[in-house]
Motif scaffolding. Structure first.
Motif, mmCIF file in Angstrom:
data_model
loop_
_atom_site.group_PDB
_atom_site.id
_atom_site.type_symbol
_atom_site.label_atom_id
_atom_site.label_comp_id
_atom_site.label_asym_id
_atom_site.label_seq_id
_atom_site.Cartn_x
_atom_site.Cartn_y
_atom_site.Cartn_z
ATOM 1 N N ILE A 1 -0.223 19.383 0.673
ATOM 2 C CA ILE A 1 -0.101 18.047 0.089
ATOM 3 C C ILE A 1 -0.617 18.043 -1.345
ATOM 4 O O ILE A 1 -1.708 18.556 -1.631
ATOM 5 N N TYR B 1 -6.929 11.093 4.104
ATOM 6 C CA TYR B 1 -6.309 10.343 3.016
ATOM 7 C C TYR B 1 -6.968 10.690 1.687
ATOM 8 O O TYR B 1 -8.070 11.257 1.633
ATOM 9 N N ASP C 1 -0.511 12.228 -5.269
ATOM 10 C CA ASP C 1 0.366 11.208 -4.697
ATOM 11 C C ASP C 1 0.718 11.440 -3.233
ATOM 12 O O ASP C 1 1.475 10.673 -2.640
ATOM 13 N N GLY C 2 0.193 12.516 -2.620
ATOM 14 C CA GLY C 2 0.471 12.772 -1.216
ATOM 15 C C GLY C 2 1.805 13.431 -0.950
ATOM 16 O O GLY C 2 2.218 13.559 0.209
ATOM 17 N N LYS C 3 2.503 13.860 -1.988
ATOM 18 C CA LYS C 3 3.804 14.503 -1.795
ATOM 19 C C LYS C 3 3.632 15.817 -1.041
ATOM 20 O O LYS C 3 2.737 16.608 -1.327
ATOM 21 N N LYS D 1 -6.756 3.872 -2.566
ATOM 22 C CA LYS D 1 -6.168 4.854 -1.653
ATOM 23 C C LYS D 1 -4.802 5.266 -2.187
ATOM 24 O O LYS D 1 -3.962 4.431 -2.514
ATOM 25 N N LEU D 2 -4.555 6.590 -2.234
ATOM 26 C CA LEU D 2 -3.329 7.120 -2.823
ATOM 27 C C LEU D 2 -2.305 7.522 -1.770
ATOM 28 O O LEU D 2 -1.102 7.397 -1.990
ATOM 29 N N TRP D 3 -2.755 8.027 -0.640
ATOM 30 C CA TRP D 3 -1.861 8.483 0.424
ATOM 31 C C TRP D 3 -2.672 8.656 1.702
ATOM 32 O O TRP D 3 -3.906 8.657 1.673
ATOM 33 N N GLN D 4 -1.972 8.806 2.819
ATOM 34 C CA GLN D 4 -2.656 8.961 4.106
ATOM 35 C C GLN D 4 -1.745 9.670 5.097
ATOM 36 O O GLN D 4 -0.536 9.444 5.126
#
Length: 760
Positions: free
Chosen positions: A419, A368, A423-425, A377-380
């Motif tokens: 990734i 993450y 933002d995890g995109k 936490k931004l993304w996982q």
């Protein structure tokens, strides 16, 4: 007549003494339900119990290893388990007032029959009080029991008896075994009983038992906590018994079941003789507790008794550190037990989570992103129990993630995702065909490229390697490689793709696969000792400064070569030797562990079978040798800090002279105590040691203390990720991973200032 008168007087005196010694009840002349009548009924009924008869405990009862008669020493009993109310068993045999049962896992156990009577259900635990007893008082195994011992033989005679329970007109006295632990077996205290007619005085224990001002011996405190403090007790109950803790912190993991672990609060009680940590659930109920003791010459960890026992005991060979209350910049709580920093950009941290199962296995894992400024936490990405690999380069704004299992589908599925950190995109994704359990797909990186490959296994003789464009995910080229091979790239910034097969090492151009340079060895390269699972060899990978040197130590044939990655030229070499492995401290210095020849073929890997060498590659010679296993080396000026057999040490760089060594009281190897690497401050070093993050004075090695709210720990076969990702520093920022799922950011400036204040 005179003689007869003397005999009458003597007889009267003797009867008076016997009556004084005999247990009596205030209700002796009452109805048949009086305590005295119930005791007599219990004795009568015990003689009629037959082998095979089913009995049920009505009260928590000690399970003894042997039957008791009263002729043995009062402290000679051995109790490892307590039976719980409602527990049923079949009688196997009887001896006096005790019956034996055979348990599948616990063996043959003896229990007093009184604990199976309805009367025993009226036992009530009480706040501990000192009591004074009449001379010649007897302590009974159960109320009214004929199995009795002289009260004067209880304990060491220096502390008054302490009552912890009542049953009608009887007091329950805490009794400690002569040996409360034998090797890794815990012997538990019990309650012995005395009638109230034998009690001459009682005195309340007003202070908390673990308060610094407490006058109750630590041995008595341990016994009382064992008897009165049980799982499910409220925090208020614990405070009434033990007092206020020295510090309250976020707890460690009190269960070992991935996402289901409980993370509540821990209370640390501190006395000079030992420490006690109580772990509470989020609802404020006691889950477990840990005693920490000075170890002498035999450190041990995790000692416990039966399943009903809520505590563990840890015997530490080093000093028991004080807790330093330090403010943190932010703290991020993850979902899994272990958290390691594996990469970083200017704005985002990449953290890998793991549930820490044994032998490197896991049921759950994830990766993450955390906002570096706020800790949010931004993304996982969840990876379940499959493989999880990440790869990113210097100053990168994206990370490549490989997972082999889909928790959503509950099936194996190879996925490579690129990734965006912010933002995890998912910028691009590849799903290689043939994903299956047992397949070992690997990823690595080089300039502007992602390398995806598998090596021959499971009967296949050919491996495949594909190179993708790092920005778009489009394939540039691929090759099939006959026989086993290795990809030696580190990080994502190497100029070429490095493939080693047999005696040949090739550097291939990332865009076309064209061979740029080759190195031919005289012999086939053997197994790389840096791949030994219990050793983190090679260079330490700093998440804030990944490997960016164009020179790298590579095992090729029977030589370690310092290779220029641009040209393939050799800058230095070191002969590869069986039983040796090393850390690369920098391009010049190697910290080598060498197995001694006398034990090279032995399964013994203890510290005594090793020596360690600091090798100067520029001079082509060893500088010094020390006995034992040296690791976690870091150089600062004319000195280096290392861990020798698991003990923190400062040594002179050129001579190996020990400047200081953390004082320990035992000689065995403590390598598992130091999972992470050193962080160097101005006047202190930080090091994960056991469960603690220690601050140690650079000048003399004194322990300033343990940092509050940071819970460290060793997870088996995570050596390399622990060495690189558990503790890191850059500028004014310190990032600490943990064994309770948290990542904590501290300020170097504020931490150093606080440490200097405390050391004044």
């Amino acid at each position: 007549m005179k003689i007869r008168g003397i005999m009458v007087v003597c007889t009267a005196i003797l009867l008076t003494q016997l009556l004084a010694d005999a247990p009596t009840s205030a209700n002796v002349e009452g109805s048949g339900n009086s305590p005295a009548d119930q005791i007599q009924a219990q004795k009568a009924s015990s003689g009629h119990v037959q082998a095979g008869e089913q009995l049920v405990l009505k009260q928590a009862a000690p399970y003894f290893a042997d039957p008791l008669s009263g002729r043995e020493r009062v402290d000679s009993f051995k109790v490892n388990y307590f039976g719980q109310p409602g527990e049923a068993f079949a009688v196997e045999a009887r001896s006096g007032e005790m019956f034996t049962l055979q348990d599948y896992s616990r063996g043959k156990l003896w229990v007093p029959v009184w604990y199976t009577t309805e009367a025993s259900s009226r036992v009530v635990n009480t706040a501990p009080v000192y009591i004074s007893l009449r001379a010649k008082t007897k302590l009974s195994l159960t109320p009214g029991s004929s199995v009795r011992w002289s009260a004067s033989t209880l304990g060491n005679g220096e502390e008054r008896p302490i009552s912890v329970a009542r049953w009608d007109d009887w007091y329950g006295i805490a009794a400690s075994p002569a040996h409360w632990h034998e090797d890794d077996i815990m012997n538990r205290p019990i309650v012995l009983w005395v009638h109230e007619s034998q009690v001459t005085e009682q005195k309340e224990i007003s202070e908390g038992l673990m308060e610094p001002s407490s006058s109750v011996s630590i041995t008595a405190v341990r016994d009382i906590a064992d008897l009165l403090l049980h799982k499910g007790a409220s925090a208020e109950d614990a405070a009434r018994l033990l007092g206020q803790p020295a510090v309250k912190e976020h707890s460690g993991n009190v269960e070992l079941a991935g996402r289901t672990y409980l993370l509540g609060e821990s209370w640390r009680f501190v006395r000079p003789e030992g420490q006690f940590i109580a772990y509470f659930s989020p609802a404020g109920r006691l889950e477990t507790g840990k005693w920490i003791w000075p170890a002498g010459d035999k450190p041990m960890s995790g000692l416990f008794a039966g399943d009903d026992y809520p505590f563990t005991h840890h015997f530490m060979a080093g000093p028991l550190p004080a807790t330093l209350k330090m403010p943190y910049v932010w703290r991020n709580q993850g979902d899994l037990q272990y958290a390691y920093l594996t990469g970083a950009s200017d704005d985002v941290l990449v953290v890998q989570g793991d549930d820490g199962r044994f032998s490197g296995m896991h049921d759950d894992s994830n990766v993450y992103g955390i906002d570096r400024l706020t800790g949010e936490k931004l993304w996982q990405i969840d990876a379940g129990y499959g493989r999880l690999l990440t790869m990113m380069g210097n100053a990168d704004d994206s990370v490549t993630v490989y997972t082999s299992f889909s928790p959503e589908k509950k099936a194996y599925e190879d996925r490579v995702r690129h990734i965006r950190l912010a933002d995890g995109k998912v910028l691009w994704e590849l799903r290689p065909e043939g994903g299956e359990e047992g397949r070992f797909l690997e990823i690595s990186g080089a300039k502007n490229s992602v390398i995806i490959y598998d090596r021959p296994d499971m009967g296949r003789e050919t491996g495949h390697l594909a190179v993708l464009d790092r920005t778009t995910g489009k394939q540039k080229w691929e090759i099939a490689i006959q026989g086993d091979y290795r990809v030696l790239n580190s990080g994502a910034d190497d100029p070429y793709i490095l493939i080693q097969a047999g005696q040949l090492l090739q550097a291939r151009e990332t865009e076309t696969g064209t061979v740029v340079w080759t190195l031919q060895a005289d012999t086939i390269t053997g197994e790389d000792p840096h791949l030994y699972p219990y050793y983190a060899g090679g260079p330490r990978i700093d998440p804030f400064a990944p490997e960016n040197s164009l020179r790298r130590w590579i095992l090729h044939g029977d030589q370690w070569l310092l290779v220029d990655l641009e040209t393939g030229s050799e800058a230095a070499r070191y002969p590869a030797k069986t039983g040796e492995r090393f850390e690369v401290l920098n391009e010049r210095y190697l910290l080598i562990q060498r197995q001694l020849p006398a034990k090279a073929a032995s399964a013994d890997s203890s510290a005594e079978s090793y020596e360690s060498v600091l090798y100067d590659a520029a001079a082509g010679k060893k500088l010094w040798t020390v006995p034992g296993q040296a690791s976690k080396g870091i150089i600062e000026g004319e000195h280096m800090y290392l861990v020798l057999d698991g003990v923190p040490v400062k040594a002179a760089l050129q001579t190996g002279r020990i400047v200081w060594k953390l004082p320990v009281t035992a000689s065995q190897n403590y390598s598992l105590m130091t999972p992470g690497s050193y962080v160097l401050l101005d006047e202190y070093v930080l090091l994960a040691y056991g469960y603690d993050l220690l601050a140690i004075g650079k000048k003399d090695g004194h322990i300033a203390g343990r940092i509050q709210n940071i819970w460290m720990g060793y997870a088996e076969l995570r050596e390399q990720i622990s060495r690189s990702g558990l503790l890191n520093i850059t500028g004014d920022e310190i990032y600490a991973g943990s064994a309770n799922g948290a990542v904590t950011r501290l300020s170097v400036r504020k931490l150093e200032h606080r440490l200097k204040e405390l050391d004044k």
